[in-house]
Motif scaffolding. Sequence first.
Motif, PDB file in Angstrom:
ATOM      1  N   TRP A 153      -4.546   8.358  -8.387  1.00 42.67           N
ATOM      2  CA  TRP A 153      -5.505   8.059  -7.306  1.00 42.67           C
ATOM      3  C   TRP A 153      -4.805   7.874  -5.957  1.00 42.67           C
ATOM      4  CZ3 TRP A 153      -5.433   3.361  -4.580  1.00 42.67           C
ATOM      5  CH2 TRP A 153      -4.577   2.375  -5.111  1.00 42.67           C
ATOM      6  N   LYS A 154      -3.493   7.565  -6.031  1.00 41.04           N
ATOM      7  CA  LYS A 154      -2.718   7.281  -4.812  1.00 41.04           C
ATOM      8  C   LYS A 154      -1.971   8.525  -4.327  1.00 41.04           C
ATOM      9  CE  LYS A 154      -1.243   4.080  -1.966  1.00 41.04           C
ATOM     10  NZ  LYS A 154      -2.131   3.359  -1.072  1.00 41.04           N
ATOM     11  N   THR A 175       0.817  -1.220   0.000  1.00 44.11           N
ATOM     12  CA  THR A 175       0.000   0.000   0.000  1.00 44.11           C
ATOM     13  C   THR A 175       0.853   1.274   0.000  1.00 44.11           C
ATOM     14  OG1 THR A 175      -0.180  -0.397   2.381  1.00 44.11           O
ATOM     15  CG2 THR A 175      -2.087  -0.944   1.044  1.00 44.11           C
ATOM     16  N   PRO A 209       1.003   3.039  -5.760  1.00 46.30           N
ATOM     17  CA  PRO A 209      -0.178   2.507  -6.454  1.00 46.30           C
ATOM     18  C   PRO A 209       0.017   1.038  -6.803  1.00 46.30           C
ATOM     19  CG  PRO A 209       1.004   4.133  -7.807  1.00 46.30           C
ATOM     20  CD  PRO A 209       1.595   4.186  -6.441  1.00 46.30           C
ATOM     21  N   THR A 269      -8.625   2.048  -9.461  1.00 43.13           N
ATOM     22  CA  THR A 269      -7.165   2.245  -9.489  1.00 43.13           C
ATOM     23  C   THR A 269      -6.668   2.975 -10.745  1.00 43.13           C
ATOM     24  OG1 THR A 269      -6.904   0.010 -10.383  1.00 43.13           O
ATOM     25  CG2 THR A 269      -6.651   0.266  -7.999  1.00 43.13           C
TER      26      THR A 269
END
Length: 248
Positions: free
Chosen positions: A87-88, A20, A23, A64
């Motif tokens: 997104w991360k 985690t 990404p 993702t």
Amino acid sequence: QQNKQAWPYPELVAHRGGGTLAPENTVAGFREGIRYGYRAAECDVKLSADKVCFLLHDDTVDRTSNGQGAAQGKTMAELSQLDAGGWKGGAFAGEALPTLANVAAYCLAQDMLLNIEIKPCPGRFEETGRLVAQEAARLWAGAAVPPLLSSFEIEALRAAQAAEPALPRAFLCEEIPADWRAILAELDCVALHCDHKTLTEPLARGIKAAGYQLLCYTVNDPADARRLLAWGVDSLCTDRLDLLPARG
Ligand code: G3P
Ligand code: MG
């Protein structure tokens, strides 16, 4: 009991590339694994509309990437346009959604072992197992250590076995089924991969006594890691490379 060459399981395997911390299922994740001294990673692989093997966990690209919709409806050219990192967090913006070939090149250059989880889109179990195995055999031809193929889908593993019998296989399950011996024997697997929450010490000992390697996912708590290793578990797949330091 085992006649197949065992896969050299390291004690720790980075889940979805770099866990985690980056990404999931991107080369940025694998880079994180290298940074933390990891020697092996797991990733999820499926087929695009034009049958290219690429990395993605879900059936859709929504969670993702910056795209939307079913992954299997998109060609690799379309998937390559997506941002799989933004997104991360901003630091990962523009990260590509990689093909298996991209990741093979990275892993081979870094001497990183790869566990390819065959993660078929709905209705494509046989085709995905066959094509992922063939592509893996082609990409790792001549490599010192082949990639390890695993799947929750028995049909996909059967197809991989028929297409590339020499590639090592592992049966992946959440809860270990009562007939695990028959499944591992039929698929000529080197290992069983299971959810650590469902494993008991007697089961772990039984699987080891039968001559198989044993991996647990997704182990993020160092106390769980110590307990599982003491039960004889060979390898732990983790999201927390920062909490479970690679040794040696
Ligand atoms: O291969 C172990 C693990 O990745 C299985 O679960 O859902 O993260 O692919 P999942
Ligand atoms: Mg997986």
